[in-house]
Design an enzyme around this catalytic site. Structure first.
Site, PDB file in Angstrom:
ATOM      1  CD  GLU A 121     -24.349  -8.881 -56.113  1.00 37.32           C
ATOM      2  OE1 GLU A 121     -23.313  -8.409 -56.623  1.00 37.32           O
ATOM      3  OE2 GLU A 121     -24.645  -8.720 -54.900  1.00 37.32           O
ATOM      4  CB  THR A 151     -22.532  -5.476 -54.539  1.00 38.72           C
ATOM      5  OG1 THR A 151     -23.441  -6.448 -54.007  1.00 38.72           O
ATOM      6  CG2 THR A 151     -22.987  -5.066 -55.934  1.00 38.72           C
TER       7      THR A 151
END
EC number: 1.17.7.4
Length: 275
Positions: A121, A151
């Protein structure tokens, strides 16, 4: 032995969408390829590869390329669209929003992201904005900054990082945004609460899963905790604990959790001589 299964378990919506889409493409008979794990779960990936999914970092041909839930750098996405007849972007919507936020703020201030630099990510995010990705507070010359987070990070750890950064530096403007997935935050809070009443906490999830690791660390603060990928990893002495809690990462299927609970009951039955 009392077995308590957390309410917030199984796939998150982003992972569920990604797996469902890949399975549908494979069922249609399409040659589906990708460059890494769709999700960080060994059993799920084994199931998909058996159905025909091809996984390789050097893939150059196929009918459909699927972008993993973690996302990929923008330039890489454009390159793939030139190579493959069809590219299906399965980046989690919450992750996509993080990329857009970083890109927008990078125009006016330094972007600092609390996360693991080598996580897929974060690698993808750097393809959208020139961000500094770290979990270690540091000195910075820039005066205008924005704080974002991977996240799947721990909200409490993220807050501590930001507070320390502000104390260490002399920022003129510092924007703090909570970009952590609310699904993972809810799990974090449930683990924080439930693990306090457990003699043993069992966290079920892939070894490479960031959010599963986070749950393991939280539970470990309050109870004896083990991290397993399959029921076969349950230790023989698990039956000595009075209250056992079961938690899972967002890339862990419900079927795997059910198998863990079934195994626990079988082990208890053997101890009591009922099976």
């Amino acid at each position: 032995m009392k077995i308590v299964v957390a309410k917030n378990i199984g796939f998150c919506f982003g992972v569920e969408r990604a797996i469902r889409t890949v399975e549908e493409l494979l069922d249609e008979g399409k040659k589906v390829v990708t460059d890494g794990e769709i999700v960080h779960n060994k059993q799920v990936m084994e199931k998909l590869t058996k159905k025909g999914l091809k996984v390789s970092s050097e893939i150059t041909d196929g009918e459909v390329f699927v972008v993993r839930a973690h996302g990929i750098p923008k330039d890489r996405l454009e390159e793939l669209k030139r190579i493959f007849p069809e590219v299906v972007d399965l980046t989690c919507p919450i992750v996509s929003q993080l990329f857009k936020t970083a890109q927008r703020y990078a125009k006016e201030r330094k972007v600092i992201v609390f996360g693991k630099e080598d996580h897929p990510e974060m690698v993808a995010l750097k393809g959208y904005a020139p961000a500094i990705v770290t979990k270690v507070p540091f000195k910075l010359e820039e005066k205008k900054v924005v704080f974002l987070s991977q996240t799947t990070s721990s909200l409490e750890e993220y807050k501590e990082f930001v507070v320390t950064m502000i104390r260490m530096n002399e920022f003129e403007e510092a924007v703090f945004l909570n970009t952590i997935c609310p699904v993972t935050v809810n799990r974090e809070r449930e683990v924080e609460e439930l693990s306090r009443i457990c003699e043993l906490s069992i966290v079920v999830g892939g070894r490479h899963s960031s959010n599963t690791g986070k749950l393991f660390r939280i539970a470990s603060k309050h109870s004896k905790t083990i991290w397993i990928e399959s029921p076969d990893e349950l230790p023989a002495d698990v039956v000595k604990y009075g209250t056992v809690c079961v938690f899972s990462g967002t890339s862990t299927p419900n079927s795997l959790i059910e198998n863990v609970v079934r195994k626990l009951k079988e082990m208890e039955g053997k101890r009591d001589g009922t099976i």
